[in-house]
Design a protein around this motif. Structure first.
Motif, PDB file in Angstrom:
ATOM      1  N   TRP A 294      69.296  61.053  13.461  1.00  0.00           N
ATOM      2  CA  TRP A 294      69.432  59.722  13.723  1.00  0.00           C
ATOM      3  C   TRP A 294      68.040  58.892  13.030  1.00  0.00           C
ATOM      4  O   TRP A 294      68.413  57.952  12.704  1.00  0.00           O
ATOM      5  N   PHE A 295      67.030  59.491  13.214  1.00  0.00           N
ATOM      6  CA  PHE A 295      65.729  58.911  12.446  1.00  0.00           C
ATOM      7  C   PHE A 295      65.966  58.825  10.767  1.00  0.00           C
ATOM      8  O   PHE A 295      65.812  57.682  10.476  1.00  0.00           O
ATOM      9  N   GLU A 296      66.673  59.710  10.228  1.00  0.00           N
ATOM     10  CA  GLU A 296      67.049  59.540   8.800  1.00  0.00           C
ATOM     11  C   GLU A 296      68.271  58.654   8.607  1.00  0.00           C
ATOM     12  O   GLU A 296      68.016  57.840   7.665  1.00  0.00           O
ATOM     13  N   VAL A 297      69.105  58.602   9.336  1.00  0.00           N
ATOM     14  CA  VAL A 297      70.123  57.707   9.305  1.00  0.00           C
ATOM     15  C   VAL A 297      69.726  56.185   9.368  1.00  0.00           C
ATOM     16  O   VAL A 297      69.987  55.379   8.388  1.00  0.00           O
ATOM     17  N   ILE A 298      69.160  55.935  10.284  1.00  0.00           N
ATOM     18  CA  ILE A 298      68.630  54.602  10.728  1.00  0.00           C
ATOM     19  C   ILE A 298      67.686  54.243   9.804  1.00  0.00           C
ATOM     20  O   ILE A 298      67.701  53.174   9.219  1.00  0.00           O
ATOM     21  N   THR A 299      66.543  54.758   9.410  1.00  0.00           N
ATOM     22  CA  THR A 299      65.523  54.400   8.471  1.00  0.00           C
ATOM     23  C   THR A 299      66.276  54.277   7.290  1.00  0.00           C
ATOM     24  O   THR A 299      65.568  53.517   6.469  1.00  0.00           O
ATOM     25  N   THR A 300      67.041  55.043   6.551  1.00  0.00           N
ATOM     26  CA  THR A 300      67.795  54.933   5.212  1.00  0.00           C
ATOM     27  C   THR A 300      68.412  53.506   5.209  1.00  0.00           C
ATOM     28  O   THR A 300      68.430  52.915   4.197  1.00  0.00           O
ATOM     29  N   ALA A 301      69.045  53.314   6.380  1.00  0.00           N
ATOM     30  CA  ALA A 301      70.027  51.989   6.266  1.00  0.00           C
ATOM     31  C   ALA A 301      69.163  50.897   6.366  1.00  0.00           C
ATOM     32  O   ALA A 301      69.440  49.928   5.464  1.00  0.00           O
ATOM     33  N   ILE A 302      67.872  50.936   6.802  1.00  0.00           N
ATOM     34  CA  ILE A 302      67.059  49.823   7.015  1.00  0.00           C
ATOM     35  C   ILE A 302      66.386  49.621   5.728  1.00  0.00           C
ATOM     36  O   ILE A 302      66.235  48.564   5.266  1.00  0.00           O
ATOM     37  N   LEU A 303      66.115  50.887   5.013  1.00  0.00           N
ATOM     38  CA  LEU A 303      65.469  50.528   3.571  1.00  0.00           C
ATOM     39  C   LEU A 303      66.277  49.778   2.834  1.00  0.00           C
ATOM     40  O   LEU A 303      65.999  49.047   1.888  1.00  0.00           O
ATOM     41  N   PHE A 304      67.690  50.208   2.885  1.00  0.00           N
ATOM     42  CA  PHE A 304      68.607  49.350   1.973  1.00  0.00           C
ATOM     43  C   PHE A 304      68.876  48.052   2.530  1.00  0.00           C
ATOM     44  O   PHE A 304      69.026  47.198   1.453  1.00  0.00           O
ATOM     45  N   ILE A 305      68.734  47.830   3.772  1.00  0.00           N
ATOM     46  CA  ILE A 305      68.941  46.652   4.254  1.00  0.00           C
ATOM     47  C   ILE A 305      67.504  45.485   3.665  1.00  0.00           C
ATOM     48  O   ILE A 305      67.810  44.597   3.011  1.00  0.00           O
ATOM     49  N   GLY A 306      66.377  45.963   3.749  1.00  0.00           N
ATOM     50  CA  GLY A 306      65.206  45.446   3.143  1.00  0.00           C
ATOM     51  C   GLY A 306      65.154  45.151   1.442  1.00  0.00           C
ATOM     52  O   GLY A 306      64.825  44.171   1.069  1.00  0.00           O
ATOM     53  N   LEU A 307      66.070  46.163   0.956  1.00  0.00           N
ATOM     54  CA  LEU A 307      66.042  45.999  -0.471  1.00  0.00           C
ATOM     55  C   LEU A 307      67.051  44.914  -0.878  1.00  0.00           C
ATOM     56  O   LEU A 307      66.910  44.265  -2.047  1.00  0.00           O
ATOM     57  N   ALA A 308      68.212  44.986  -0.234  1.00  0.00           N
ATOM     58  CA  ALA A 308      69.242  43.910  -0.307  1.00  0.00           C
ATOM     59  C   ALA A 308      68.541  42.436  -0.029  1.00  0.00           C
ATOM     60  O   ALA A 308      68.677  41.585  -0.855  1.00  0.00           O
ATOM     61  N   ILE A 309      67.760  42.289   0.899  1.00  0.00           N
ATOM     62  CA  ILE A 309      67.173  40.935   1.185  1.00  0.00           C
ATOM     63  C   ILE A 309      66.123  40.583   0.147  1.00  0.00           C
ATOM     64  O   ILE A 309      66.035  39.430  -0.267  1.00  0.00           O
ATOM     65  N   ALA A 310      65.257  41.603  -0.285  1.00  0.00           N
ATOM     66  CA  ALA A 310      64.382  41.246  -1.232  1.00  0.00           C
ATOM     67  C   ALA A 310      64.801  40.905  -2.678  1.00  0.00           C
ATOM     68  O   ALA A 310      64.438  39.993  -3.514  1.00  0.00           O
ATOM     69  N   ASN A 311      66.000  41.212  -2.912  1.00  0.00           N
ATOM     70  CA  ASN A 311      66.755  40.908  -4.164  1.00  0.00           C
ATOM     71  C   ASN A 311      67.408  39.632  -3.709  1.00  0.00           C
ATOM     72  O   ASN A 311      67.664  39.040  -5.123  1.00  0.00           O
ATOM     73  N   ILE A 312      67.792  39.444  -2.748  1.00  0.00           N
ATOM     74  CA  ILE A 312      68.554  37.930  -2.763  1.00  0.00           C
ATOM     75  C   ILE A 312      67.526  36.872  -2.465  1.00  0.00           C
ATOM     76  O   ILE A 312      67.735  35.897  -3.261  1.00  0.00           O
ATOM     77  N   VAL A 313      66.417  37.071  -1.781  1.00  0.00           N
ATOM     78  CA  VAL A 313      65.701  35.850  -1.530  1.00  0.00           C
ATOM     79  C   VAL A 313      64.513  35.984  -2.737  1.00  0.00           C
ATOM     80  O   VAL A 313      64.060  34.782  -3.001  1.00  0.00           O
ATOM     81  N   LYS A 314      64.149  37.166  -3.357  1.00  0.00           N
ATOM     82  CA  LYS A 314      62.992  37.129  -4.535  1.00  0.00           C
ATOM     83  C   LYS A 314      61.829  36.460  -3.937  1.00  0.00           C
ATOM     84  O   LYS A 314      61.419  35.405  -4.279  1.00  0.00           O
ATOM     85  N   PRO A 315      61.139  37.103  -2.961  1.00  0.00           N
ATOM     86  CA  PRO A 315      60.095  36.296  -2.493  1.00  0.00           C
ATOM     87  C   PRO A 315      58.781  36.171  -3.505  1.00  0.00           C
ATOM     88  O   PRO A 315      57.902  35.292  -3.297  1.00  0.00           O
ATOM     89  N   GLY A 316      58.807  37.115  -4.592  1.00  0.00           N
ATOM     90  CA  GLY A 316      57.574  36.971  -5.568  1.00  0.00           C
ATOM     91  C   GLY A 316      58.026  36.415  -6.715  1.00  0.00           C
ATOM     92  O   GLY A 316      57.079  35.933  -7.279  1.00  0.00           O
TER      93      GLY A 316
END
Length: 413
Positions: free
Chosen positions: A76-98
């Motif tokens: 459970w830990f691995e599946v959820i944390t991996t999914a969250i990592l990719f959610i964060g990556l997608a948001i960073a590429n869409i919003v481009k905060p830097g």
């Protein structure tokens, strides 16, 4: 009373920030009060984890069942944390905060202390080897949670094998566990003072003006964390067939306390008690939550994959998808087992950006606002522990089977 206490914590956070802004020098001086509070919290982490784990494992009473719960928990830990990592990556590429950030307006913080801790971010083989402690007292003193948990599991198995002979010892551990929970409540009485001092020191050191050029990063991090809480976890609640509104009502005040203190440990005893009342057996909460503290930090996980691309964007570096995927893989490995390291998220971030070829100076740019983002990600960490316990209990077919179902209002009492 608990709701009132949550607002006390929130008020202390706001007042501390204001005090640090208007009286920065005094704010820096009273940091000792906040440091003392954090030390008190760290003092009780190991007693709480050791006693609850041993009681939980002894309560399972079946070694095969314990192994099954352990495997399901890690999956459970691995599946959820991996999914969250990719959610964060997608948001960073869409919003481009830097993108378009003027680096000249940002102060460069000192990375010396954080860099000295990157040696504790280990490769996979060393990490697995270091889970096995050579001296249990030593790893307890170092707050090495993975090694402590490993020892407790083996010791708990030994207690189970002893059968009735272990009952007197288990009874003593149960008393120690209850005393540890009482000690947490005693320490938490000083939480408003500690929170006030920590916020005053943070704002007094870095200043509110630091926030302005980094508002986009802060906003992106909060957006991502909101997507996890209201999007991903709502979907998970639907899959688990538990009303998401009940979960919100049960733990919202604990999320505030965790956010204001920047520490999940402050709410672990209350969280366990409420989950037990909600229908998760004690032996599940006693195992899953302690194991999740170093292995399942959902909020921290998401922030890492937003902060990494932010640094690249701020320095005008165009990361390919292959590089970003490599960064995610590094985060999967490095985010395990450094919970006891001071500023662990910054340590993980520094180690990873260096490994993938990003400028480490980028980490220095965001140290000042880490406390602001840490509040939200700690709240999400607390929320994640709730679903971990419910998911494992559901998977085991014991959710609301061994304890009575209660209304959410009772669970949060």
């Amino acid at each position: 009373m608990k709701t009132r206490f949550a607002f006390y914590i929130l008020g202390a956070t706001v007042l501390g920030a204001a005090f640090g802004h208007f009286f920065p020098e005094i704010g820096k001086d009273i940091k000792i009060l906040g440091d003392a509070f954090i030390r008190l919290l760290k003092m009780i982490v190991i007693p709480v984890i050791v006693t609850t784990l041993l009681v939980g494992i002894a309560g399972i009473g079946d070694i095969k069942r314990m192994g099954r719960i352990g495997i399901k928990t890690v999956i459970w830990f691995e599946v959820i944390t991996t999914a969250i990592l990719f959610i964060g990556l997608a948001i960073a590429n869409i919003v481009k905060p830097g993108k378009g950030l003027d680096l000249a307006n940002l102060p460069q913080a000192d990375l010396t202390t954080i860099a000295s801790n990157t040696s504790k971010v280990l490769d996979g083989k060393t990490l697995l080897l270091n889970i096995i402690p050579t001296n249990i007292i030593d790893v307890m003193a170092k707050n090495d949670l993975l090694a402590v948990i490993f020892f407790c599991i083996l010791f708990g198995v030994a207690l189970v094998k002893l059968g009735n002979e272990s009952k007197p010892f288990v009874s003593m551990i149960e008393i120690a566990s209850k005393a540890s929970f009482k000690l947490v409540n005693m320490v938490m009485m000083f939480a408003p003072i500690g929170v006030f001092a920590l916020m005053a020191a943070t704002i007094g050191t870095y200043g509110i003006t630091l926030i302005i050029p980094l508002l986009k990063l802060i906003g992106t991090a909060y957006l991502g964390l909101a997507v996890v809480v209201f999007g991903l976890f709502s979907l998970i609640a639907l899959m688990l067939r538990v009303p998401i509104k009940e979960i919100y009502r049960m733990v919202w005040d604990l999320m505030i306390v965790g956010a204001s203190t920047g520490s999940t440990e402050t709410v672990v005893p209350q969280l366990m008690q409420r989950l037990e009342k909600y229908g998760v057996p004690k032996y599940i909460t006693s195992f899953v939550i302690p194991a999740g503290m170093p292995l399942n930090s959902d909020g921290t996980t998401l922030y890492l994959t937003i902060a990494g691309p932010f640094i690249a964007q701020a320095f005008g570096i165009d990361m390919s998808w292959q590089q970003q995927l490599m960064m995610v893989l590094f985060f999967i490995v490095t985010s395990k087992g450094v919970a006891a390291v001071p500023s662990s998220s910054m340590v993980i971030l520094l180690a990873t950006v260096t490994a993938v070829g990003l400028p480490p100076e980028g980490v220095a740019l965001i140290i000042g606002i880490d406390r602001i983002i840490d509040m939200a990600r700690t709240a999400v960490n607390v929320f994640g522990h709730v679903f971990s316990c419910i998911a494992v209990a559901k998977w085991e077919g014991v959710f609301r089977k061994e304890t009575e179902t209660v209304e959410p209002s009772s669970a949060s009492a």
